[in-house]
Design an enzyme around this catalytic site. Structure first.
Site, mmCIF file in Angstrom:
data_model
loop_
_atom_site.group_PDB
_atom_site.id
_atom_site.type_symbol
_atom_site.label_atom_id
_atom_site.label_comp_id
_atom_site.label_asym_id
_atom_site.label_seq_id
_atom_site.Cartn_x
_atom_site.Cartn_y
_atom_site.Cartn_z
ATOM 1 N N ASP A 183 -0.943 -4.379 9.875
ATOM 2 C CA ASP A 183 -0.094 -4.080 8.735
ATOM 3 C C ASP A 183 0.826 -2.924 9.101
ATOM 4 O OD1 ASP A 183 -0.924 -3.540 5.164
ATOM 5 O OD2 ASP A 183 0.960 -4.070 6.164
ATOM 6 N N CYS A 190 -2.746 -12.286 -0.873
ATOM 7 C CA CYS A 190 -3.512 -11.106 -1.289
ATOM 8 C C CYS A 190 -3.022 -10.546 -2.609
ATOM 9 C CB CYS A 190 -3.429 -10.025 -0.204
ATOM 10 S SG CYS A 190 -4.710 -8.752 -0.396
HETATM 11 O O1 LIG Z 1 -2.167 -4.894 -1.981
HETATM 12 C C1 LIG Z 1 -2.286 -3.692 -2.191
HETATM 13 O O2 LIG Z 1 -1.890 -3.146 -3.249
HETATM 14 C C2 LIG Z 1 -2.950 -2.800 -1.192
HETATM 15 C C3 LIG Z 1 -3.138 -1.447 -1.483
HETATM 16 C C4 LIG Z 1 -3.752 -0.625 -0.534
HETATM 17 C C5 LIG Z 1 -4.223 -1.131 0.660
HETATM 18 C C6 LIG Z 1 -4.058 -2.492 0.965
HETATM 19 C C7 LIG Z 1 -3.421 -3.328 0.041
HETATM 20 N N1 LIG Z 1 -3.228 -4.662 0.338
HETATM 21 C C8 LIG Z 1 -3.791 -5.197 1.545
HETATM 22 C C9 LIG Z 1 -3.237 -6.465 2.004
HETATM 23 O O3 LIG Z 1 -3.931 -7.209 2.699
HETATM 24 C C10 LIG Z 1 -1.768 -6.754 1.806
HETATM 25 O O4 LIG Z 1 -1.593 -8.154 1.722
HETATM 26 C C11 LIG Z 1 -1.029 -6.213 3.022
HETATM 27 O O5 LIG Z 1 -1.074 -4.810 2.959
HETATM 28 C C12 LIG Z 1 0.408 -6.709 3.078
HETATM 29 O O6 LIG Z 1 1.061 -6.366 1.888
HETATM 30 P P1 LIG Z 1 2.619 -6.782 1.728
HETATM 31 O O7 LIG Z 1 3.371 -6.027 2.802
HETATM 32 O O8 LIG Z 1 2.956 -6.373 0.339
HETATM 33 O O9 LIG Z 1 2.717 -8.274 1.948
#
Ligand SMILES: O=C(O)c1ccccc1NCC(=O)[C@H](O)[C@H](O)COP(=O)(O)O
Length: 211
Positions: free
Chosen positions: A128, A9
């Site tokens: 999440d 992502c």
């Molecule tokens: O990626 C972002 O900046 C984000 C911002 C606000 C809401 C969701 C967002 N990302 C969504 C996703 O699917 C991410 O991959 C997920 O939250 C996991 O993130 P991480 O813990 O950094 O792998």
């Protein structure tokens, strides 16, 4: 042999998208949430979405967006799947006539079975961490809070890395995993080596589970 599907992502650059696909990712996420450091414009998203095979899923991520913004995005970018990561209800999610996944921000006291039952039209539930800013924080949550009887396919997310994803897959057997921070050199800048290591760890877990 079942295989855990993988979404990378927060893609913002062509080289990162190509690295994710080369490593074997099944899907990539484009963030249409302006406060995110991974936010992409419609023009950039349209360019990225046409860089890869039609059999790699392009996921559009929204947080409590005005429906007109979602529709404008759908008109400009060939999204395969919508991901709603805010406080949206099922009626909101269903109005666009596109397959979607609904994110749940896991914390003690949230009944995930009840939450999932409210989204019977979803293709899956993305679990999440409960973080400020809705997501993308690189924080794990207490995986023991995940019930075994969720009525939707589970996408495990939140603070996954090449170091912890093998245990996550072997212990929880999600339908898919999703990662952003754990494969980055900086916010919005992916690291091809970390992506490859993440995918390899998932593949190792699948081999272990199917042995
Ligand atoms: O990626 C972002 O900046 C984000 C911002 C606000 C809401 C969701 C967002 N990302 C969504 C996703 O699917 C991410 O991959 C997920 O939250 C996991 O993130 P991480 O813990 O950094 O792998």
């Amino acid at each position: 042999m079942s295989r855990t599907r993988i979404k990378i992502c927060g893609i913002t650059r062509r080289e990162d998208l190509l690295a994710a696909v080369a490593a074997g990712a099944d899907a990539f996420g484009l963030v249409f949430y302006p406060p995110s450091p991974r936010f992409v414009t419609l023009a950039a998203a349209a360019r990225l979405s046409r860089e890869v095979s039609p059999f790699v899923s392009c996921v559009g991520l929204f947080v409590n967006a005005d429906p007109a913004v979602v529709r404008e995005t759908l008109a400009a970018v060939p999204l395969d799947l919508l991901q709603f990561h805010g406080d949206e209800d099922a009626v909101y999610c269903e109005q666009f006539g596109k397959p979607y996944i609904k994110a749940a921000r896991v914390r003690p006291g949230l009944d995930l079975v009840e939450f999932a039952r409210a989204f019977t039209s979803a293709r899956g539930i993305l679990l999440d961490a409960y973080v400020e800013g809705y997501g993308g924080a690189g924080q794990t949550f207490d995986w023991s809070l995940i019930p075994r009887n969720l009525p939707l396919p589970v996408v495990l997310s939140g603070g996954l890395t090449p170091a912890n994803v093998r245990d996550a897959v072997t212990g929880l057997r999600p339908a898919a995993v999703d990662v952003s921070s754990g494969v980055e050199a900086a916010k919005g800048i992916k690291d091809a080596g970390k992506i490859a290591a993440f995918v390899a760890a998932v593949n190792e877990a699948d081999i272990q589970l199917n042995a």
